[in-house]
Design a protein around this motif. Sequence first.
Motif, PDB file in Angstrom:
ATOM      1  N   GLU A  28      33.501  34.041  41.882  1.00  0.00           N
ATOM      2  CA  GLU A  28      32.536  35.011  40.708  1.00  0.00           C
ATOM      3  C   GLU A  28      33.649  35.857  40.379  1.00  0.00           C
ATOM      4  N   VAL A  31      34.513  42.351  37.597  1.00  0.00           N
ATOM      5  CA  VAL A  31      33.438  42.757  36.732  1.00  0.00           C
ATOM      6  C   VAL A  31      33.762  44.696  36.695  1.00  0.00           C
ATOM      7  N   LYS A  54      31.590  40.779  41.449  1.00  0.00           N
ATOM      8  CA  LYS A  54      30.268  41.043  41.107  1.00  0.00           C
ATOM      9  C   LYS A  54      29.375  41.912  41.948  1.00  0.00           C
ATOM     10  N   CYS A  57      30.722  44.676  43.242  1.00  0.00           N
ATOM     11  CA  CYS A  57      30.226  46.031  42.547  1.00  0.00           C
ATOM     12  C   CYS A  57      28.588  46.453  42.665  1.00  0.00           C
ATOM     13  N   GLU A  58      27.513  45.672  42.859  1.00  0.00           N
ATOM     14  CA  GLU A  58      26.289  45.552  42.583  1.00  0.00           C
ATOM     15  C   GLU A  58      26.036  46.130  43.781  1.00  0.00           C
TER      16      GLU A  58
END
Length: 178
Positions: A28, A31, A54, A57-58
């Motif tokens: 992954e 980011v 990612k 972070c989401e």
Amino acid sequence: WRNKYMQQIMTGLPLEAIKKIVIEENNEPLVAIPEGGKIKLLHEHKYLSPVLRKTVCELLIQAASNLPDDYALLIVTAYRPIEMQKELWRNRLWQMAKAHPFQMIFRNRKWKKIASQYTAPPGGSPHQCGAAVDLTIIDKEGNRLDMGTSFTDFGKKVHTHSDLVSDKQKKNRKMLFD
């Protein structure tokens, strides 16, 4: 299952349990942490490298959106390369050696085990793969909420559900936990 797992993490897993966790590359991407609104970055922090996996972070964005109005997350550190983790580990050992010199000399193995509850040794930190973030909550003026300890403290008082902090600090910690 998830609540039980999170409760264990937040109260501190024993080192033996942490060592059993297998970290596998999932390819992954890292980011950038989006700054603005409910997420602020502590730009002046020496160890800030504002990138995460990612999915992490989401989840961070989702957690920030769940904060009450007039509050935001302040990101202190996120991804850390191994050299940065080595420096943090050396700093933690030095800090604890100053506070407990006889433990360091006569009970070195146990002393390092205790230190690893507060700072992961190099190679054992989820920060090194962009899967962890150190953060706190700030108010609309940018003031950090009082959690009762600093990021460099160690001991029973730093544990999430510590009884060694004031009611106000417990309330602030609950907001962060929730």
